[in-house]
Design a protein around this motif. Structure first.
Motif, PDB file in Angstrom:
ATOM      1  N   MET A 173       0.866  -1.182   0.000  1.00 39.12           N
ATOM      2  CA  MET A 173       0.000   0.000   0.000  1.00 39.12           C
ATOM      3  C   MET A 173       0.901   1.229   0.000  1.00 39.12           C
ATOM      4  N   THR A 174       0.686   2.103  -0.984  1.00 33.89           N
ATOM      5  CA  THR A 174       1.487   3.320  -1.101  1.00 33.89           C
ATOM      6  C   THR A 174       0.580   4.538  -1.048  1.00 33.89           C
ATOM      7  N   ASP A 175       0.907   5.453  -0.151  1.00 36.39           N
ATOM      8  CA  ASP A 175       0.200   6.732  -0.046  1.00 36.39           C
ATOM      9  C   ASP A 175       1.073   7.824  -0.626  1.00 36.39           C
ATOM     10  N   ILE A 176       0.459   8.680  -1.420  1.00 33.49           N
ATOM     11  CA  ILE A 176       1.119   9.900  -1.885  1.00 33.49           C
ATOM     12  C   ILE A 176       0.191  11.045  -1.507  1.00 33.49           C
ATOM     13  N   PHE A 177       0.639  11.862  -0.589  1.00 33.16           N
ATOM     14  CA  PHE A 177      -0.172  12.957  -0.053  1.00 33.16           C
ATOM     15  C   PHE A 177       0.514  14.275  -0.374  1.00 33.16           C
ATOM     16  N   GLU A 178      -0.131  15.094  -1.190  1.00 32.95           N
ATOM     17  CA  GLU A 178       0.391  16.407  -1.547  1.00 32.95           C
ATOM     18  C   GLU A 178      -0.599  17.453  -1.061  1.00 32.95           C
ATOM     19  N   TYR A 179      -0.067  18.517  -0.481  1.00 31.81           N
ATOM     20  CA  TYR A 179      -0.953  19.544   0.056  1.00 31.81           C
ATOM     21  C   TYR A 179      -0.353  20.929  -0.105  1.00 31.81           C
ATOM     22  N   GLN A 180      -1.232  21.912  -0.019  1.00 30.85           N
ATOM     23  CA  GLN A 180      -0.812  23.307  -0.036  1.00 30.85           C
ATOM     24  C   GLN A 180      -1.385  23.956   1.211  1.00 30.85           C
ATOM     25  N   SER A 181      -0.531  24.580   1.976  1.00 29.28           N
ATOM     26  CA  SER A 181      -0.969  25.292   3.162  1.00 29.28           C
ATOM     27  C   SER A 181      -1.463  26.683   2.769  1.00 29.28           C
ATOM     28  N   PRO A 182      -2.416  27.203   3.540  1.00 33.28           N
ATOM     29  CA  PRO A 182      -2.835  28.590   3.293  1.00 33.28           C
ATOM     30  C   PRO A 182      -1.794  29.564   3.852  1.00 33.28           C
ATOM     31  N   PHE A 183      -1.998  30.818   3.675  1.00 32.59           N
ATOM     32  CA  PHE A 183      -1.223  31.899   4.298  1.00 32.59           C
ATOM     33  C   PHE A 183       0.165  32.093   3.712  1.00 32.59           C
ATOM     34  N   GLY A 184       0.370  31.751   2.429  1.00 30.02           N
ATOM     35  CA  GLY A 184       1.603  32.080   1.723  1.00 30.02           C
ATOM     36  C   GLY A 184       2.875  31.683   2.438  1.00 30.02           C
ATOM     37  N   ILE A 185       3.773  32.660   2.644  1.00 29.25           N
ATOM     38  CA  ILE A 185       5.073  32.412   3.268  1.00 29.25           C
ATOM     39  C   ILE A 185       4.898  31.877   4.691  1.00 29.25           C
ATOM     40  N   LEU A 186       3.958  32.412   5.431  1.00 28.57           N
ATOM     41  CA  LEU A 186       3.711  31.940   6.795  1.00 28.57           C
ATOM     42  C   LEU A 186       3.311  30.459   6.780  1.00 28.57           C
ATOM     43  N   GLY A 187       2.479  30.066   5.823  1.00 30.19           N
ATOM     44  CA  GLY A 187       2.084  28.668   5.680  1.00 30.19           C
ATOM     45  C   GLY A 187       3.270  27.772   5.372  1.00 30.19           C
ATOM     46  N   LYS A 188       4.166  28.245   4.524  1.00 25.64           N
ATOM     47  CA  LYS A 188       5.367  27.464   4.196  1.00 25.64           C
ATOM     48  C   LYS A 188       6.267  27.297   5.416  1.00 25.64           C
ATOM     49  N   LEU A 189       6.331  28.309   6.243  1.00 24.46           N
ATOM     50  CA  LEU A 189       7.120  28.228   7.468  1.00 24.46           C
ATOM     51  C   LEU A 189       6.507  27.197   8.418  1.00 24.46           C
ATOM     52  N   VAL A 190       5.181  27.198   8.550  1.00 27.10           N
ATOM     53  CA  VAL A 190       4.491  26.219   9.398  1.00 27.10           C
ATOM     54  C   VAL A 190       4.738  24.806   8.857  1.00 27.10           C
ATOM     55  N   ASP A 191       4.744  24.649   7.521  1.00 30.79           N
ATOM     56  CA  ASP A 191       5.059  23.346   6.910  1.00 30.79           C
ATOM     57  C   ASP A 191       6.407  22.836   7.403  1.00 30.79           C
ATOM     58  N   ILE A 192       7.413  23.691   7.331  1.00 31.33           N
ATOM     59  CA  ILE A 192       8.773  23.303   7.682  1.00 31.33           C
ATOM     60  C   ILE A 192       8.874  22.968   9.171  1.00 31.33           C
ATOM     61  N   ILE A 193       8.244  23.768  10.003  1.00 32.34           N
ATOM     62  CA  ILE A 193       8.390  23.614  11.447  1.00 32.34           C
ATOM     63  C   ILE A 193       7.569  22.454  11.996  1.00 32.34           C
ATOM     64  N   VAL A 194       6.308  22.299  11.537  1.00 35.27           N
ATOM     65  CA  VAL A 194       5.448  21.338  12.222  1.00 35.27           C
ATOM     66  C   VAL A 194       4.512  20.529  11.337  1.00 35.27           C
ATOM     67  N   LEU A 195       3.936  21.108  10.306  1.00 34.79           N
ATOM     68  CA  LEU A 195       2.816  20.474   9.624  1.00 34.79           C
ATOM     69  C   LEU A 195       3.180  19.189   8.879  1.00 34.79           C
ATOM     70  N   LYS A 196       4.289  19.178   8.156  1.00 34.18           N
ATOM     71  CA  LYS A 196       4.651  17.974   7.414  1.00 34.18           C
ATOM     72  C   LYS A 196       4.890  16.803   8.363  1.00 34.18           C
ATOM     73  N   ARG A 197       5.571  17.037   9.459  1.00 33.83           N
ATOM     74  CA  ARG A 197       5.811  15.990  10.454  1.00 33.83           C
ATOM     75  C   ARG A 197       4.486  15.512  11.065  1.00 33.83           C
ATOM     76  N   TYR A 198       3.598  16.451  11.381  1.00 31.77           N
ATOM     77  CA  TYR A 198       2.295  16.131  11.960  1.00 31.77           C
ATOM     78  C   TYR A 198       1.466  15.278  11.002  1.00 31.77           C
ATOM     79  N   MET A 199       1.410  15.682   9.738  1.00 30.29           N
ATOM     80  CA  MET A 199       0.627  14.941   8.737  1.00 30.29           C
ATOM     81  C   MET A 199       1.236  13.557   8.491  1.00 30.29           C
ATOM     82  N   THR A 200       2.552  13.459   8.489  1.00 26.71           N
ATOM     83  CA  THR A 200       3.208  12.160   8.317  1.00 26.71           C
ATOM     84  C   THR A 200       2.829  11.219   9.451  1.00 26.71           C
ATOM     85  N   LYS A 201       2.837  11.719  10.682  1.00 27.89           N
ATOM     86  CA  LYS A 201       2.466  10.893  11.830  1.00 27.89           C
ATOM     87  C   LYS A 201       1.008  10.439  11.737  1.00 27.89           C
ATOM     88  N   LEU A 202       0.112  11.333  11.301  1.00 25.92           N
ATOM     89  CA  LEU A 202      -1.300  10.956  11.126  1.00 25.92           C
ATOM     90  C   LEU A 202      -1.446   9.837  10.095  1.00 25.92           C
TER      91      LEU A 202
END
Length: 158
Positions: A106-135
């Motif tokens: 079973m292979t999952d490919i999950f692609e997403y775009q965060s809202p809030f432009g640059i701020l969203g990209k910063l949240v991706d780097i700091i927490v969101l990608k790790r959080y989504m991976t764990k989920l």
């Protein structure tokens, strides 16, 4: 756009893995820690092509609403759910299944775009990608646990 790819080997038939992956009931079990519940659309059983589900869940201490729709479907090899409405700017989650010796890959490919432009990209780097991976890992571990035991029968017989 952040991308998460996960591979899970499951010692169970491809059809069982495919159906467990699109089970609303099993999804609720795998996300108990977020108090996730299906509140509209398909709220029980197996979701199919062109059907949608609206989820209510607590993430980062805040309840959020997310609606996804099944946009592609090729049983038992592949399906896609995409965000229709929710906190992301958008996301696409591909679910691939391949029969292998003694089971299913079973292979999952999950692609997403965060809202809030640059701020969203910063949240991706700091927490969101790790959080989504764990989920996603938690979800896949639950699918594997149910598929490899007799627990799948209770979920798929509903």
């Amino acid at each position: 756009m952040p991308r998460i790819e996960l591979e899970t080997v499951i010692n169970a038939p491809i059809e069982r893995c495919f159906d467990l992956s699109r089970s609303i009931d099993l999804h609720k079990i795998s996300t108990e820690h977020t108090n996730e519940e299906a509140i509209a659309g398909v709220t029980l059983g197996l979701i199919k092509l062109n059907e949608s589900v609206t989820w209510r869940a607590k993430h980062f201490g805040v309840y959020q609403i997310l609606t996804t729709k099944i946009t592609e479907f090729d049983s038992p090899r592949f399906f896609v759910d995409e965000m229709v409405r929710g906190a992301f700017k958008g996301f696409r989650h591909e679910h691939h299944f391949e029969s292998i010796e003694n089971g299913t890959l079973m292979t999952d490919i999950f692609e997403y775009q965060s809202p809030f432009g640059i701020l969203g990209k910063l949240v991706d780097i700091i927490v969101l990608k790790r959080y989504m991976t764990k989920l996603l890992i938690k979800r896949n571990d639950t699918i594997k646990e149910f598929a490899e035991s007799d627990q799948w029968e209770a979920v798929l017989s509903q």
